[in-house]
Design a protein around this motif. Sequence first.
Motif, PDB file in Angstrom:
ATOM      1  N   ARG A 110      -5.425   4.131  -2.378  1.00 25.22           N
ATOM      2  CA  ARG A 110      -4.405   5.053  -2.003  1.00 25.22           C
ATOM      3  C   ARG A 110      -3.226   5.339  -2.636  1.00 25.22           C
ATOM      4  O   ARG A 110      -2.764   4.140  -3.076  1.00 25.22           O
ATOM      5  N   THR A 115       0.899  -1.160   0.076  1.00 26.64           N
ATOM      6  CA  THR A 115      -0.038   0.001  -0.031  1.00 26.64           C
ATOM      7  C   THR A 115       0.802   1.373  -0.071  1.00 26.64           C
ATOM      8  O   THR A 115       2.040   1.279   0.248  1.00 26.64           O
ATOM      9  N   ASN A 169      -6.447   9.994  -1.715  1.00 25.97           N
ATOM     10  CA  ASN A 169      -7.594   8.800  -1.944  1.00 25.97           C
ATOM     11  C   ASN A 169      -8.232   9.155  -3.172  1.00 25.97           C
ATOM     12  O   ASN A 169      -9.230   9.857  -3.004  1.00 25.97           O
ATOM     13  N   GLY A 198     -13.859   2.912   2.021  1.00 28.21           N
ATOM     14  CA  GLY A 198     -12.786   3.500   1.446  1.00 28.21           C
ATOM     15  C   GLY A 198     -12.532   4.866   1.500  1.00 28.21           C
ATOM     16  O   GLY A 198     -11.307   5.431   1.161  1.00 28.21           O
ATOM     17  N   GLY A 219     -11.252   5.788  -3.476  1.00 28.44           N
ATOM     18  CA  GLY A 219     -10.948   4.940  -2.474  1.00 28.44           C
ATOM     19  C   GLY A 219      -9.579   4.314  -2.583  1.00 28.44           C
ATOM     20  O   GLY A 219      -9.331   3.429  -1.909  1.00 28.44           O
ATOM     21  N   ASP A 259     -21.289   2.660   7.618  1.00 27.38           N
ATOM     22  CA  ASP A 259     -20.205   3.310   6.844  1.00 27.38           C
ATOM     23  C   ASP A 259     -18.699   2.744   7.709  1.00 27.38           C
ATOM     24  O   ASP A 259     -18.748   3.119   9.182  1.00 27.38           O
ATOM     25  N   THR A 260     -17.900   1.940   7.207  1.00 26.69           N
ATOM     26  CA  THR A 260     -16.964   1.384   8.082  1.00 26.69           C
ATOM     27  C   THR A 260     -15.515   1.919   7.646  1.00 26.69           C
ATOM     28  O   THR A 260     -15.135   2.016   6.732  1.00 26.69           O
ATOM     29  N   TRP A 261     -14.730   2.462   8.625  1.00 26.40           N
ATOM     30  CA  TRP A 261     -13.445   2.842   8.652  1.00 26.40           C
ATOM     31  C   TRP A 261     -12.581   1.854   9.044  1.00 26.40           C
ATOM     32  O   TRP A 261     -12.507   1.344  10.179  1.00 26.40           O
ATOM     33  N   TRP A 262     -11.595   1.770   8.262  1.00 21.49           N
ATOM     34  CA  TRP A 262     -10.419   0.931   8.493  1.00 21.49           C
ATOM     35  C   TRP A 262      -9.151   1.168   7.585  1.00 21.49           C
ATOM     36  O   TRP A 262      -9.532   1.739   6.690  1.00 21.49           O
ATOM     37  N   GLN A 263      -8.454   0.181   7.446  1.00 23.61           N
ATOM     38  CA  GLN A 263      -7.042   0.542   6.672  1.00 23.61           C
ATOM     39  C   GLN A 263      -6.546  -0.888   6.408  1.00 23.61           C
ATOM     40  O   GLN A 263      -6.698  -1.813   7.003  1.00 23.61           O
ATOM     41  N   ASP A 293      -5.320   9.700   9.624  1.00 24.48           N
ATOM     42  CA  ASP A 293      -6.345  10.437   9.262  1.00 24.48           C
ATOM     43  C   ASP A 293      -6.916  11.473  10.444  1.00 24.48           C
ATOM     44  O   ASP A 293      -6.868  11.303  11.522  1.00 24.48           O
TER      45      ASP A 293
HETATM   46  C1  WTA Z   1      -9.736   6.018   4.208  1.00 21.98           C
HETATM   47  C2  WTA Z   1      -9.286   0.543   2.771  1.00 21.98           C
HETATM   48  C3  WTA Z   1     -13.432   7.668   5.942  1.00 21.98           C
HETATM   49  C4  WTA Z   1      -9.036   6.570   5.149  1.00 21.98           C
HETATM   50  C5  WTA Z   1     -10.311  -0.401   3.858  1.00 21.98           C
HETATM   51  C6  WTA Z   1      -7.806   5.217   5.492  1.00 21.98           C
HETATM   52  C7  WTA Z   1     -12.007   5.963   5.162  1.00 21.98           C
HETATM   53  C8  WTA Z   1      -7.793   4.671   4.258  1.00 21.98           C
HETATM   54  C9  WTA Z   1     -13.029   4.812   5.254  1.00 21.98           C
HETATM   55  C10 WTA Z   1      -7.433   3.284   3.949  1.00 21.98           C
HETATM   56  C11 WTA Z   1     -14.374   5.540   5.827  1.00 21.98           C
HETATM   57  C12 WTA Z   1     -11.381   4.026   4.344  1.00 21.98           C
HETATM   58  N1  WTA Z   1     -14.409   6.879   6.070  1.00 21.98           N
HETATM   59  N2  WTA Z   1     -12.286   7.440   5.243  1.00 21.98           N
HETATM   60  N3  WTA Z   1     -15.211   4.644   5.954  1.00 21.98           N
HETATM   61  N4  WTA Z   1     -12.438   3.845   5.070  1.00 21.98           N
HETATM   62  N5  WTA Z   1     -10.984   5.281   4.374  1.00 21.98           N
HETATM   63  O1  WTA Z   1      -5.870   0.786   3.422  1.00 21.98           O
HETATM   64  O2  WTA Z   1      -8.248   7.645   4.704  1.00 21.98           O
HETATM   65  O3  WTA Z   1      -7.055   1.143   1.107  1.00 21.98           O
HETATM   66  O4  WTA Z   1      -6.738   5.815   6.203  1.00 21.98           O
HETATM   67  O5  WTA Z   1      -7.999   0.491   3.328  1.00 21.98           O
HETATM   68  O6  WTA Z   1      -8.867   4.944   3.329  1.00 21.98           O
HETATM   69  O7  WTA Z   1      -7.307   2.976   2.687  1.00 21.98           O
HETATM   70  P1  WTA Z   1      -7.041   1.130   2.684  1.00 21.98           P
END
Ligand code: WTA
Length: 652
Positions: free
Chosen positions: A526, A263, A521, A387, A524, A411-415, A500
């Motif tokens: 990176r 990534t 981004n 994303g 979605g 709305d799922t935040w993760w990385q 973030d």
């Molecule tokens: C962003 C994707 C806001 C964020 C799963 C993070 C989000 C990066 C969200 C990770 C969300 C992902 N709301 N921002 N629901 N989900 N992000 O590694 O900036 O491709 O740090 O993982 O996407 O991107 P990655």
Amino acid sequence: MSSEEISNLGNESRTFAPSAAFAAHANAKPSLYTEANSDYEGFWEKQATALAWEKKWDRVLEWNLPFAKWFTGGKLNASYNCIDRHVLEGRGDRVAFHFEGEPGDTRTLTYKDMLREVSKAANALIELGVKAGDRVAIYMPHIPEAVIAMQACARIGAAHSVIFGGFSAESLLQRIQDADATLVITADGGFRKGAAFALKPVVDEALLGTTNVRKVLVVQRTKQETAWNADRDIWWHELVERQSDVHVAESFDSEHVLFILYTSGTTAKPKGIFHTTGGYLTQTSFTHKIVFDLKAETDVYWCTADVGWITGHSYMVYGPMINGATQVMYEGTPDTPNKDRIFKLIEKYKVTILYTAPTLIRTWMKWGDEFPNSCDLSSLRLLGSVGEPINPEAWMWYREVIGHNNCPIVDTWWQTETGAIMVSPLPGITATKPGSAMGPLPGVDATVIDDEGKVIGNGHSGYLTLNKPWPSMMRGVWGEPERYRETYWSRFEGRYFAGDGAKWDEDGALWLLGRVDDVMNISGHRISTAEVESALVSHESVAEAAVVGATDAMTGQGIVAFIILRGGIDHVEGEALTKDLKAHVAKEIGAIARPRQIMVVNELPKTRSGKIMRRLLRDVAENRAVGDSTTLADPNVMKLISEGLQTAKSED
Ligand code: WTA
């Protein structure tokens, strides 16, 4: 994003309470939060018992900041958990994948079929000399063999490194070299936008570089003419088909490396994020069950992400398969042959759970409601987003037009680094606000802090950090142990810094505000500014480059590059040159990194210490008045840039 820009986010007063009908059958229970708070390790230990372990762990967590080991002493096999277990427990006839190719060809694979196919593939890898601990590069279109290949690697304990099919030969080579892969699994090509594209030639080009790759295993997907190196290349259908369909999965340590996934970071060199087995599988399957409320016997789940990204790994290949889900997998683009393709598939397969990205939701909004409205979407009962931040308008449209006001939205935040969902509402429990990811999941300790590391309360924005190790956390950067500590654990003592911005609103709901570092981004995906800059300066005409992510209504951000030409290069050839440069970046990195706009300038705004002030360039790229430029080494630069661009524009 600057603080002025983000201050008006998170002022949302609309709230949607969970419906009583949904809540009555929800997988998630409010008690999960209290359980996790009162006994953190006990909570995760309980979730780990949902997996099949050949040997139970001795210790739940060994934490040596910033290095964590989960469920040490335990032994298990990832693929056994995803496949064999369902067959052995009588679920073998359940459909694992409804695959739909872009041209309309279909395949149905039950869990029993998956066991047969993955076993044959595992035996084929063994015949090719792949051993536990080796790395296998997978560069595939979005077809079942991609999943089968990943599962086959997991089965024999080889780490897979999936490289998204849109990456260039250069990017592919870099990743093959970094992981020191010995085998590449690819296809002749795939179908996209109504035509066959080729993948194998990209692999051939990449392998002109120095690598330890001995064999290339090639799936025949399109039957296009394919150049062949008889010493190295082997057709999947020739090798895999003649293998025994019995393979006994061997168990590996909980901390055995499961995969590497590259990534973008803030430098030009992508990071090989690696994940291990027990903790990753525990958290992906647990979160999949509670966030998507999966009822495996009746649901049809569709995650639209490509397997080349972490979302495809965690919420298609591992989490859902452990939970015995029936999934839809679609090869192509959403507008082929028509803009209703995704909706037609929802209708056809009676999809109940849809997990997709804001950029696609905004694209659908632009195309118009007639496409979703012409299909029967009444099977849907839950919608997910991932994303990038989802803007409240897109969230509302998703709810009304796709969900018919009937589906909770998560709305799922993760990385890539976190491996599994960290912040999300729980359907049936959490009241939601359009655009907010609401709060950390049970077993996740998240804090928003300011520049000095002080904890921020409601109504203010700062940086999102995580304070405790979690089972699916990355275990490191492949080959660069120090980079892991430096990148994630050094900015704020004792805390993982996600990169973030975030804000708790007045009601305590969490809003994600986008990256605060030099990571862009785009739809979605990176991409680091440094990666694109380094591709640009590798072109003979470019002396210097600065890249920013400018707000884009459709893709979230768009890539805007400012370049200084080398002496002797004529500015007047403008258009041909920018076209050439865009193609050059696409060739160096992949089409996803192609700049939206390239501006030729005479100077770049730099501080006295030589750091490019991207904030000012972003102002220009977004057509805003340029902000405070008093720290520039040469305060006139911004004026010159703006003037120069105006002249260029008037010449267009
Ligand atoms: C962003 C994707 C806001 C964020 C799963 C993070 C989000 C990066 C969200 C990770 C969300 C992902 N709301 N921002 N629901 N989900 N992000 O590694 O900036 O491709 O740090 O993982 O996407 O991107 P990655």
